[in-house]
Design a protein around this motif. Structure first.
Motif, mmCIF file in Angstrom:
data_model
loop_
_atom_site.group_PDB
_atom_site.id
_atom_site.type_symbol
_atom_site.label_atom_id
_atom_site.label_comp_id
_atom_site.label_asym_id
_atom_site.label_seq_id
_atom_site.Cartn_x
_atom_site.Cartn_y
_atom_site.Cartn_z
ATOM 1 N N ALA A 48 83.578 38.850 56.632
ATOM 2 C CA ALA A 48 84.740 38.963 55.752
ATOM 3 C C ALA A 48 85.954 38.235 56.318
ATOM 4 N N GLN A 49 86.030 38.153 57.658
ATOM 5 C CA GLN A 49 87.180 37.519 58.298
ATOM 6 C C GLN A 49 86.986 36.031 58.519
ATOM 7 N N ALA A 50 85.753 35.537 58.299
ATOM 8 C CA ALA A 50 85.480 34.114 58.534
ATOM 9 C C ALA A 50 86.290 33.258 57.577
ATOM 10 N N PRO A 51 86.721 32.063 58.006
ATOM 11 C CA PRO A 51 87.474 31.165 57.109
ATOM 12 C C PRO A 51 86.661 30.845 55.868
ATOM 13 N N GLN A 52 87.326 30.824 54.731
ATOM 14 C CA GLN A 52 86.660 30.540 53.477
ATOM 15 C C GLN A 52 86.426 29.047 53.303
ATOM 16 N N ALA A 53 85.259 28.684 52.783
ATOM 17 C CA ALA A 53 84.961 27.284 52.515
ATOM 18 C C ALA A 53 85.793 26.817 51.329
ATOM 19 N N PRO A 54 86.092 25.523 51.250
ATOM 20 C CA PRO A 54 86.834 24.996 50.093
ATOM 21 C C PRO A 54 86.109 25.321 48.801
ATOM 22 N N GLN A 55 86.861 25.495 47.738
ATOM 23 C CA GLN A 55 86.282 25.832 46.446
ATOM 24 C C GLN A 55 85.246 24.794 46.034
ATOM 25 N N GLY A 56 84.110 25.282 45.557
ATOM 26 C CA GLY A 56 83.045 24.391 45.111
ATOM 27 C C GLY A 56 82.059 24.041 46.200
ATOM 28 N N THR A 57 82.262 24.565 47.441
ATOM 29 C CA THR A 57 81.334 24.301 48.531
ATOM 30 C C THR A 57 80.881 25.603 49.138
ATOM 31 N N LEU A 58 79.775 25.544 49.876
ATOM 32 C CA LEU A 58 79.249 26.696 50.587
ATOM 33 C C LEU A 58 79.089 26.342 52.053
ATOM 34 N N PRO A 59 79.272 27.295 52.980
ATOM 35 C CA PRO A 59 78.988 27.006 54.379
ATOM 36 C C PRO A 59 77.508 26.693 54.551
ATOM 37 N N GLN A 60 77.170 25.975 55.632
ATOM 38 C CA GLN A 60 75.780 25.588 55.846
ATOM 39 C C GLN A 60 74.873 26.794 55.967
ATOM 40 N N SER A 61 75.369 27.857 56.606
ATOM 41 C CA SER A 61 74.567 29.064 56.747
ATOM 42 C C SER A 61 75.279 30.189 56.025
ATOM 43 N N THR A 62 74.688 30.700 54.997
ATOM 44 C CA THR A 62 75.326 31.763 54.218
ATOM 45 C C THR A 62 74.308 32.786 53.785
ATOM 46 N N ARG A 63 74.700 34.032 53.753
ATOM 47 C CA ARG A 63 73.799 35.094 53.348
ATOM 48 C C ARG A 63 73.610 35.061 51.834
ATOM 49 N N VAL A 64 72.383 35.330 51.397
ATOM 50 C CA VAL A 64 72.098 35.359 49.970
ATOM 51 C C VAL A 64 72.812 36.565 49.362
ATOM 52 N N ALA A 65 73.783 36.300 48.475
ATOM 53 C CA ALA A 65 74.493 37.392 47.835
ATOM 54 C C ALA A 65 73.654 37.991 46.717
ATOM 55 N N LYS A 66 73.034 37.130 45.919
ATOM 56 C CA LYS A 66 72.163 37.570 44.835
ATOM 57 C C LYS A 66 70.862 36.774 44.902
ATOM 58 N N LEU A 67 69.836 37.331 44.309
ATOM 59 C CA LEU A 67 68.536 36.666 44.282
ATOM 60 C C LEU A 67 68.246 36.229 42.853
ATOM 61 N N LEU A 68 67.934 34.943 42.690
ATOM 62 C CA LEU A 68 67.658 34.378 41.379
ATOM 63 C C LEU A 68 66.143 34.283 41.202
ATOM 64 N N LEU A 69 65.603 34.996 40.204
ATOM 65 C CA LEU A 69 64.166 35.040 39.974
ATOM 66 C C LEU A 69 63.815 34.383 38.648
ATOM 67 N N ASP A 70 62.943 33.391 38.703
ATOM 68 C CA ASP A 70 62.479 32.685 37.513
ATOM 69 C C ASP A 70 61.125 33.257 37.109
ATOM 70 N N ASP A 71 61.076 33.938 35.951
ATOM 71 C CA ASP A 71 59.811 34.513 35.492
ATOM 72 C C ASP A 71 59.094 33.628 34.476
ATOM 73 N N GLY A 72 59.602 32.398 34.311
ATOM 74 C CA GLY A 72 58.991 31.483 33.361
ATOM 75 C C GLY A 72 59.706 31.425 32.029
ATOM 76 N N GLU A 73 60.496 32.465 31.736
ATOM 77 C CA GLU A 73 61.233 32.523 30.471
ATOM 78 C C GLU A 73 62.737 32.586 30.691
ATOM 79 N N ARG A 74 63.138 33.205 31.781
ATOM 80 C CA ARG A 74 64.567 33.389 32.043
ATOM 81 C C ARG A 74 64.770 33.523 33.547
ATOM 82 N N PHE A 75 66.040 33.453 33.958
ATOM 83 C CA PHE A 75 66.392 33.707 35.343
ATOM 84 C C PHE A 75 66.998 35.112 35.431
ATOM 85 N N ASN A 76 66.424 35.952 36.260
ATOM 86 C CA ASN A 76 66.957 37.292 36.502
ATOM 87 C C ASN A 76 67.755 37.262 37.808
ATOM 88 N N VAL A 77 68.949 37.809 37.772
ATOM 89 C CA VAL A 77 69.802 37.863 38.950
ATOM 90 C C VAL A 77 69.840 39.301 39.449
#
Length: 250
Positions: free
Chosen positions: A124-153
């Motif tokens: 939480a205290q780490a410097p924030q990356a510029p808007q529109g970018t992600l740090p090279q190593s980042t924890r998965v906040a949400k998991l995106l699942l493709d079931d063939g018809e839709r993406f479930n978050v």
């Protein structure tokens, strides 16, 4: 890193025991304690703790209700539930708790929790990356699942377990089952930042939801989850020893 800690516990002996254990740890600042959920909400507003260790069963306002009120604050403390009851784990993680400790609290288990708390606070205290970018190593906040018809978050911490079923995998939460065409290994790789463990070539489990493990035969085990159905999963002999060591914190 100094951590400001508040305890909410109505039982005096339990409160004193947790206070003692926390006082043995380095860089812990103990704030005034609460004896019920309503008092906790007031004390959090006054002292702004980094983390709250709270019981679930308390008078006037129970821990889960107090946690929901704290979640509405602009500056939310991290939450660690300390309880004698196993069956509230799903509710606890529903309010994004960092951990769920069963009484009596073992010192090594508390140390694991504090390590997790420090990690969350540092992130939480780490410097924030510029808007529109992600740090090279980042924890998965949400998991995106493709079931063939839709993406479930979905939230990774809501997952109880996943299993391979023919050419797809089924991913179970407390309320739903999701299907994905990714492999179990691909899912495991996506969840490396979360407490998941392969217990069988066809099963991946969230160890935070493990209730018990019982010997079966030929060195294999049956694992029981903390969900309402008390789901049982197989633990193969090749994974059993490492799983038991992991759960012991060794």
């Amino acid at each position: 890193m100094r951590i400001r800690v508040m305890i909410a516990e109505d039982e005096r002996l339990a409160r004193e025991e947790l206070t003692y254990l926390l006082a043995q740890e380095e860089e812990i600042e103990l704030l005034p304690s609460a004896t019920n959920g309503r008092e906790l909400v007031e004390l959090v507003a006054a002292h702004e703790p980094d983390v709250v260790f709270l019981d679930i069963k308390m008078p006037e306002m129970e821990g889960i209700q107090a946690a929901r009120m704290l979640a509405a604050r602009k500056r939310q403390p991290l939450l660690v539930f300390c309880t004698a009851y196993e069956n509230y784990a799903l509710e606890a993680f529903g309010v994004n708790a960092v951990d769920y400790l069963l009484k009596p609290i073992e010192p090594h288990r508390l140390q694991q929790t504090l390590t997790r708390v420090r990690g969350r606070l540092q992130s939480a205290q780490a410097p924030q990356a510029p808007q529109g970018t992600l740090p090279q190593s980042t924890r998965v906040a949400k998991l995106l699942l493709d079931d063939g018809e839709r993406f479930n978050v979905i939230d990774p911490e809501a997952i109880l377990y996943a299993m391979r079923d023919d050419r797809v995998i089924q991913i179970y939460t407390a309320t739903q089952c999701y299907t994905s065409k990714m492999t179990l290994q691909q899912l495991e790789d996506k969840l490396k930042a979360h407490p998941f463990f392969r217990i069988h070539r066809s099963y991946l489990v969230n160890i935070l939801y493990v209730a018990e493990i019982a010997p079966w035969f030929n060195g294999a085990y049956n694992l029981t989850l903390k969900d309402a159905k008390r789901t049982q999963l197989p633990v193969s002999r090749s994974y059993a020893k490492e799983l038991l060591k992991l759960l012991e914190g060794s």
